[in-house]
Design an enzyme around this catalytic site. Sequence first.
Site, PDB file in Angstrom:
ATOM      1  N   CYS A  18      84.695  43.698 128.677  1.00 37.80           N
ATOM      2  CA  CYS A  18      84.672  42.302 129.131  1.00 37.80           C
ATOM      3  C   CYS A  18      83.355  41.975 129.838  1.00 37.80           C
ATOM      4  CB  CYS A  18      85.815  42.038 130.109  1.00 37.80           C
ATOM      5  SG  CYS A  18      87.423  42.261 129.383  1.00 37.80           S
TER       6      CYS A  18
ATOM      7  N   ASP B 263      88.428  16.053 119.726  1.00 40.04           N
ATOM      8  CA  ASP B 263      89.741  15.395 119.646  1.00 40.04           C
ATOM      9  C   ASP B 263      90.846  16.232 120.298  1.00 40.04           C
ATOM     10  OD1 ASP B 263      89.858  17.470 117.849  1.00 40.04           O
ATOM     11  OD2 ASP B 263      90.311  16.259 116.095  1.00 40.04           O
TER      12      ASP B 263
HETATM   13  C1  BEZ Z   1      87.449  46.541 128.620  1.00 38.82           C
HETATM   14  O1  BEZ Z   1      87.147  45.374 128.831  1.00 38.82           O
HETATM   15  O2  BEZ Z   1      86.621  47.433 128.663  1.00 38.82           O
HETATM   16  C2  BEZ Z   1      88.870  46.912 128.261  1.00 38.82           C
HETATM   17  C3  BEZ Z   1      89.932  46.264 128.880  1.00 38.82           C
HETATM   18  C4  BEZ Z   1      91.236  46.638 128.547  1.00 38.82           C
HETATM   19  C5  BEZ Z   1      91.460  47.604 127.596  1.00 38.82           C
HETATM   20  C6  BEZ Z   1      90.393  48.210 126.968  1.00 38.82           C
HETATM   21  C7  BEZ Z   1      89.093  47.867 127.308  1.00 38.82           C
END
Ligand code: BEZ
Length: 218
Positions: free
Chosen positions: A44, A133
């Site tokens: 992330c 929209d």
């Molecule tokens: C990550 O963002 O690294 C991750 C989050 C949850 C499960 C696997 C990877």
Amino acid sequence: MVNLGDVFPDFTAQSSKGEIKFHEWLGDSWGILFSHPADYTPVCTTELSRAAAMQKDFAKRGVKMIALSCDDVESHIGWIEDIKDYSKCEFEHPIIADPKRDLAVKLGMLDPDEKDAAGLPLTARCVFIIGPDKKLKLSILYPATTGRNFDEILRVVDALQLTATKKVATPVDWKQGEACMVLPSVKAEDEAKFFPKGVTHVEVKSGKKYMRTTPQPE
Ligand code: BEZ
């Protein structure tokens, strides 16, 4: 669950930039809502860093970005400092807090295979692209363990915005500036009217006249 063409559900939520009323926040813009399994996670962090680096590319196309992660605002604000440090970029877009998974459940975002320390399912990596929209134009769902490709997300924004107003569809691996396919619904007698740059008919074995290309319309 939201289907393509549905008005995307409106909601009010807390975020790293204060309270968000989703439809009001979208205004007349295109929007991308992308979900994350959790704060302070490696994949992330790389994704949000890439989103931060590409902020201008999305803004140039009139697209607002907003993320969602199953943690609270305080956690998001701390994590954003890591993202800024890792990406060496400013981080402009809000991250919605969804610690109780209310939105994740409502929008069908949970990944049953990935759980947090308390055994609760994490959110998958959803990409929802919403038109001016407020209708859902595209949805892609990745499991938590597979990071997204932001070049692809930008590419589909280009395709969605082009095909929203022109009578074309984009072929495999299409990129901005490349030839497009004439929609099957366009009659042969209307080709010149809709495609002043011309239409090329590609011969196929069946002899049917369905393979028609045209330079990308302006
Ligand atoms: C990550 O963002 O690294 C991750 C989050 C949850 C499960 C696997 C990877």
